[in-house]
Design a protein around this motif. Sequence first.
Motif, short mmCIF file in Angstrom:
data_model
loop_
_atom_site.label_atom_id
_atom_site.label_comp_id
_atom_site.label_asym_id
_atom_site.label_seq_id
_atom_site.Cartn_x
_atom_site.Cartn_y
_atom_site.Cartn_z
N ARG A 21 0.82 -0.75 -0.06
CA ARG A 21 -0.31 0.10 0.23
C ARG A 21 0.77 1.38 0.08
O ARG A 21 0.93 2.36 -0.86
CB ARG A 21 -0.93 -0.13 1.46
CG ARG A 21 -1.74 -1.38 1.19
CD ARG A 21 -2.67 -0.84 2.28
NE ARG A 21 -3.47 0.06 3.20
CZ ARG A 21 -3.98 0.46 3.90
NH1 ARG A 21 -3.27 0.01 5.60
NH2 ARG A 21 -4.18 2.25 4.07
N LEU A 22 1.89 1.09 0.77
CA LEU A 22 2.54 3.01 0.72
C LEU A 22 3.71 2.45 -0.32
O LEU A 22 3.25 3.94 -0.67
CB LEU A 22 3.78 2.14 1.65
CG LEU A 22 3.31 2.51 3.16
CD1 LEU A 22 4.43 2.01 4.60
CD2 LEU A 22 3.19 4.36 3.36
N ARG A 23 4.21 1.60 -1.12
CA ARG A 23 4.78 1.33 -2.20
C ARG A 23 3.20 2.20 -3.43
O ARG A 23 4.48 3.23 -3.69
CB ARG A 23 5.13 0.34 -2.66
CG ARG A 23 6.91 0.25 -3.45
CD ARG A 23 6.24 -0.40 -4.33
NE ARG A 23 6.55 -2.15 -4.32
CZ ARG A 23 7.05 -3.36 -4.03
NH1 ARG A 23 8.27 -3.22 -2.92
NH2 ARG A 23 6.39 -4.02 -3.31
N ILE A 25 1.38 4.37 -2.75
CA ILE A 25 0.45 5.36 -2.26
C ILE A 25 2.04 6.91 -2.65
O ILE A 25 1.52 7.65 -2.95
CB ILE A 25 -0.24 5.92 -0.68
CG1 ILE A 25 -1.15 7.12 -0.75
CG2 ILE A 25 0.71 5.71 -0.38
CD1 ILE A 25 -2.07 7.46 -1.66
N VAL A 26 2.56 7.04 -1.80
CA VAL A 26 4.13 6.63 -2.16
C VAL A 26 4.99 7.82 -3.07
O VAL A 26 5.03 8.56 -4.04
CB VAL A 26 5.66 6.46 -1.45
CG1 VAL A 26 6.58 7.35 -1.70
CG2 VAL A 26 5.65 6.81 0.11
N GLU A 29 2.14 9.86 -4.96
CA GLU A 29 2.23 11.56 -3.98
C GLU A 29 3.86 12.05 -4.32
O GLU A 29 3.80 13.17 -5.08
CB GLU A 29 2.49 10.90 -2.59
CG GLU A 29 0.50 10.86 -1.73
CD GLU A 29 0.39 11.20 -0.86
OE1 GLU A 29 -0.92 10.62 -0.36
OE2 GLU A 29 1.99 11.02 -0.09
N ARG A 30 4.64 11.36 -5.42
CA ARG A 30 5.48 11.63 -5.59
C ARG A 30 5.77 12.26 -6.50
O ARG A 30 6.22 13.51 -7.30
CB ARG A 30 6.86 10.83 -5.82
CG ARG A 30 7.27 10.41 -4.11
CD ARG A 30 8.60 9.66 -4.38
NE ARG A 30 9.00 8.81 -3.14
CZ ARG A 30 10.08 7.78 -2.45
NH1 ARG A 30 10.69 7.55 -3.45
NH2 ARG A 30 10.19 8.24 -1.33
N ARG A 33 4.18 15.67 -7.34
CA ARG A 33 5.02 16.63 -6.19
C ARG A 33 5.46 17.29 -7.05
O ARG A 33 5.63 17.21 -8.67
CB ARG A 33 6.33 15.78 -5.54
CG ARG A 33 6.47 16.77 -4.04
CD ARG A 33 7.71 15.87 -3.87
NE ARG A 33 7.01 14.77 -2.12
CZ ARG A 33 7.85 14.00 -2.24
NH1 ARG A 33 9.45 13.23 -3.03
NH2 ARG A 33 7.13 12.79 -1.25
N VAL B 169 2.21 2.53 8.48
CA VAL B 169 1.69 3.14 7.20
C VAL B 169 2.46 5.10 7.51
O VAL B 169 2.41 5.10 6.82
CB VAL B 169 0.67 2.70 7.12
CG1 VAL B 169 0.60 1.36 6.19
CG2 VAL B 169 -0.82 2.72 8.01
N VAL B 172 5.22 6.41 7.73
CA VAL B 172 6.51 6.72 6.36
C VAL B 172 6.00 7.56 5.55
O VAL B 172 6.76 8.02 4.80
CB VAL B 172 6.05 5.02 5.98
CG1 VAL B 172 7.45 4.44 4.64
CG2 VAL B 172 6.69 3.73 7.11
N ARG B 173 4.28 7.05 5.41
CA ARG B 173 4.08 8.33 3.93
C ARG B 173 4.17 10.09 4.43
O ARG B 173 4.30 10.72 3.93
CB ARG B 173 2.71 8.33 4.18
CG ARG B 173 1.97 8.81 3.29
CD ARG B 173 0.58 9.23 3.38
NE ARG B 173 -0.57 9.36 1.69
CZ ARG B 173 -1.24 9.00 2.32
NH1 ARG B 173 -2.02 9.12 2.99
NH2 ARG B 173 -1.90 9.78 0.73
N ASP B 176 7.60 10.81 3.65
CA ASP B 176 7.98 10.96 2.59
C ASP B 176 7.63 12.51 2.18
O ASP B 176 8.63 13.13 1.00
CB ASP B 176 7.39 9.62 1.93
CG ASP B 176 8.05 9.96 -0.04
OD1 ASP B 176 9.47 10.16 0.01
OD2 ASP B 176 6.99 10.56 -0.63
N ARG B 177 6.55 13.01 2.55
CA ARG B 177 5.95 13.90 2.20
C ARG B 177 7.02 15.00 2.35
O ARG B 177 7.54 16.00 1.93
CB ARG B 177 5.13 14.71 3.49
CG ARG B 177 3.79 15.65 2.85
CD ARG B 177 2.84 15.51 2.18
NE ARG B 177 2.06 16.23 2.15
CZ ARG B 177 2.44 17.54 1.55
NH1 ARG B 177 3.20 17.49 0.57
NH2 ARG B 177 1.40 18.67 0.79
N ILE B 223 11.10 1.81 0.77
CA ILE B 223 9.61 2.16 0.44
C ILE B 223 10.38 4.49 0.20
O ILE B 223 10.52 4.83 -0.92
CB ILE B 223 9.43 2.25 0.56
CG1 ILE B 223 8.15 1.23 1.17
CG2 ILE B 223 7.51 3.65 1.21
CD1 ILE B 223 7.16 0.94 2.57
#
Lengths: 93, 291
Positions: A21-23, A25-26, A29-30, A33, B169, B172-173, B176-177, B223
Amino acid sequence: MGLFDFLRAKPKHTASIAKERLRIIVAQERTARGTPDYLPMLRRELLEVIRKYVNVDFEAVKVDLIKEGDHDVLDISVSLPDKGQLNAMPAAG
Amino acid sequence: MVSVIPTAPVTNTVAIKPERKNLAEVIVVTSGKGGVGKTTTSASLACGLARHGKKVVVIDFDVGLRNLDLIMGCERRVVYDFVNVINNECNLRQALIKDKRFDNLFVLAASQTRDKDALTKEGVEKILNDLGDDGFEYIVCDSPAGIEKGAFLAMYFADRAVVVVNPEVSSVRDSDRILGLLSSKTRRAERGERVKEHLLLTRYSPKRVESGDMLSIKDVQEILGLDVVGVIPEAPEVLQSSNSGEPVILDMNSQAGQAYDDAVARLLGEKRPLRFTTVEKKGFFAKLFGG
């Protein structure tokens, strides 16, 4: 760890779900940006206008800023639903 | 009549200031998400650097929600704060609280004002420059949570960033921000340079990682695409240390203290292998009786 561990429910391996899930969404979002802040708002308002006439999904409207040489191009694409769904649409008001 | 009173604006003096010899390294401790251990980490890194003989100041940027003073154990000695210095209500030396354990460690407390605009970019810059002129080698900036002004100013002048992350989660998110902001909204970014970023994992539980319940160091690294400067295990001593106002790095009997000590050594360029990141093997009886 004790003698009666086997009585407990088998744990689910949720860490791998978290990672996946993180992979996603990140990464998403990148890419967002660095694009102007108004894009999501523009997209939402466009969607509202289009929806007055055509019943489209939220995903149907894509708004991207594309770099072409030294200028930016605002690329808007709207995919319309197929005929069957189009007929089921309420009249535009 | 022509006035002859010299009224040169103060800002003009910046240009004619001689080049500083001792430039302090500014390290921001940041995370985006709250409650992941930024202040605990700031306090321990500052103490650790001081224990290595460095002249260190740790600054609380959390205006309105001061807490670094409690973790450092100097809450009753706060007279002046960061905002008082910015507003020229006292001088920098009056506001610096000398640590009781290390002569070369100082704390600059946050103001408890509710005015969100109390901190200014120019004010922060001046203080950081003055600290450098005063011979400080490291300035540790304890960032507030979120991405508002305080967090922005804490990171703006940073040379390095320690991004504190829980293996979870939302943390981590948010990290990244923060990485995105570090690469665009800092002075270094504006000059086309990079802020050196480090990942510091806290509340790590090797047991839960092994059972597949917690993101591993490798997962988080993959990640975020960052190098790990430290992994702090979930340990009871962290709470005990904050209870007593003794940063956990001073408790060298605890795993968390030792892990922070390793992190400080790595920040100073030393190579140290990670510790406390795998499940400790228990003996037969411990296994049998769950000890």
